[in-house]
Design a protein around this motif. Sequence first.
Motif, PDB file in Angstrom:
ATOM      1  N   UNK A  89     -74.769  88.499  39.691  1.00 26.46           N
ATOM      2  CA  UNK A  89     -74.474  89.827  39.937  1.00 26.46           C
ATOM      3  C   UNK A  89     -75.455  90.651  38.969  1.00 26.46           C
ATOM      4  N   UNK A  90     -75.767  92.028  39.449  1.00 23.89           N
ATOM      5  CA  UNK A  90     -76.298  92.993  38.499  1.00 23.89           C
ATOM      6  C   UNK A  90     -75.439  93.705  37.576  1.00 23.89           C
ATOM      7  N   UNK A  91     -74.155  93.817  38.077  1.00 27.52           N
ATOM      8  CA  UNK A  91     -72.818  94.403  37.331  1.00 27.52           C
ATOM      9  C   UNK A  91     -71.926  93.338  37.395  1.00 27.52           C
ATOM     10  N   UNK A  92     -71.333  93.187  36.282  1.00 25.73           N
ATOM     11  CA  UNK A  92     -70.169  92.275  36.136  1.00 25.73           C
ATOM     12  C   UNK A  92     -68.984  92.676  35.195  1.00 25.73           C
ATOM     13  N   UNK A  93     -67.763  92.336  35.527  1.00 27.27           N
ATOM     14  CA  UNK A  93     -66.478  92.643  34.647  1.00 27.27           C
ATOM     15  C   UNK A  93     -65.988  91.381  33.879  1.00 27.27           C
ATOM     16  N   UNK A  94     -65.623  91.873  32.516  1.00 29.18           N
ATOM     17  CA  UNK A  94     -65.095  90.758  31.621  1.00 29.18           C
ATOM     18  C   UNK A  94     -63.768  91.221  31.465  1.00 29.18           C
ATOM     19  N   UNK A  95     -62.600  90.402  31.742  1.00 29.16           N
ATOM     20  CA  UNK A  95     -61.212  90.579  31.523  1.00 29.16           C
ATOM     21  C   UNK A  95     -60.922  89.626  30.390  1.00 29.16           C
ATOM     22  N   UNK A  96     -59.958  90.361  29.336  1.00 28.47           N
ATOM     23  CA  UNK A  96     -59.406  89.667  28.352  1.00 28.47           C
ATOM     24  C   UNK A  96     -58.234  89.495  28.443  1.00 28.47           C
ATOM     25  N   UNK A  97     -57.773  88.080  28.742  1.00 24.65           N
ATOM     26  CA  UNK A  97     -56.305  87.807  28.836  1.00 24.65           C
ATOM     27  C   UNK A  97     -55.962  86.636  27.612  1.00 24.65           C
ATOM     28  N   UNK A  98     -55.502  87.161  26.573  1.00 23.34           N
ATOM     29  CA  UNK A  98     -55.184  86.063  25.552  1.00 23.34           C
ATOM     30  C   UNK A  98     -54.402  84.965  25.615  1.00 23.34           C
TER      31      UNK A  98
END
Length: 206
Positions: free
Chosen positions: A83-92
């Motif tokens: 993907x040219x743009x992507x999302x990173x989610x932080x779930x500890x």
Amino acid sequence: MSGAGQTLYLKPEQSSVVRERAVRLEDVAGMECSDIGVLRKVKQMELCRFTEKSGARRVFSVLDVIGQIHETCPALEIVNLGAPDFVVCYEPDPERKGVQYVKTALLCIVLFFGAAFTIMTFIQDVAVGDVFDRFYLRVTGVSAAGVTPLEISFCIGLAAGIMIFYNHIGRKKLTDDPTPIQVEMRKYEQDADNTYIETENRRGRD
């Protein structure tokens, strides 16, 4: 020179979930390179670090990632396959299975009673008041006189459901997730852009 004459194939996922605050490239993207040393170095590169103020979700452009890699390996050729743009989610802390089971059970209960209420109001031609009166009579054995706890609960639940669904209380959002209105607006913008492009390409032709 590090990475000279080598090609790195990069495939970031559109959405990734990480458990640690320090995010490495290998946590959000698949990579392949014939040079094992370069591959190990790139995999261990730190993409970002989540803090208390940064929130639990961040958006990245693959161009920024390529620029970050080139700071370490300037001669490395990079081919993006993801993907040219992507999302990173932080779930500890992932939810325990017991919590997931409880949520699933509550969701099933809500769906069951919601479907039952929908069927009853549909049969009564959306006469919600008549449905409440009959239900109150069945449960208590006494005819409803005025406002009952059913109407009060219905009003409170309706207001709470609207706020939760639209993810807003006044000007404040309940979570970092985009609201349904934001999602629909982005879809509208994409459709409008595609229409402009198609119209320009077909100018002068039927």
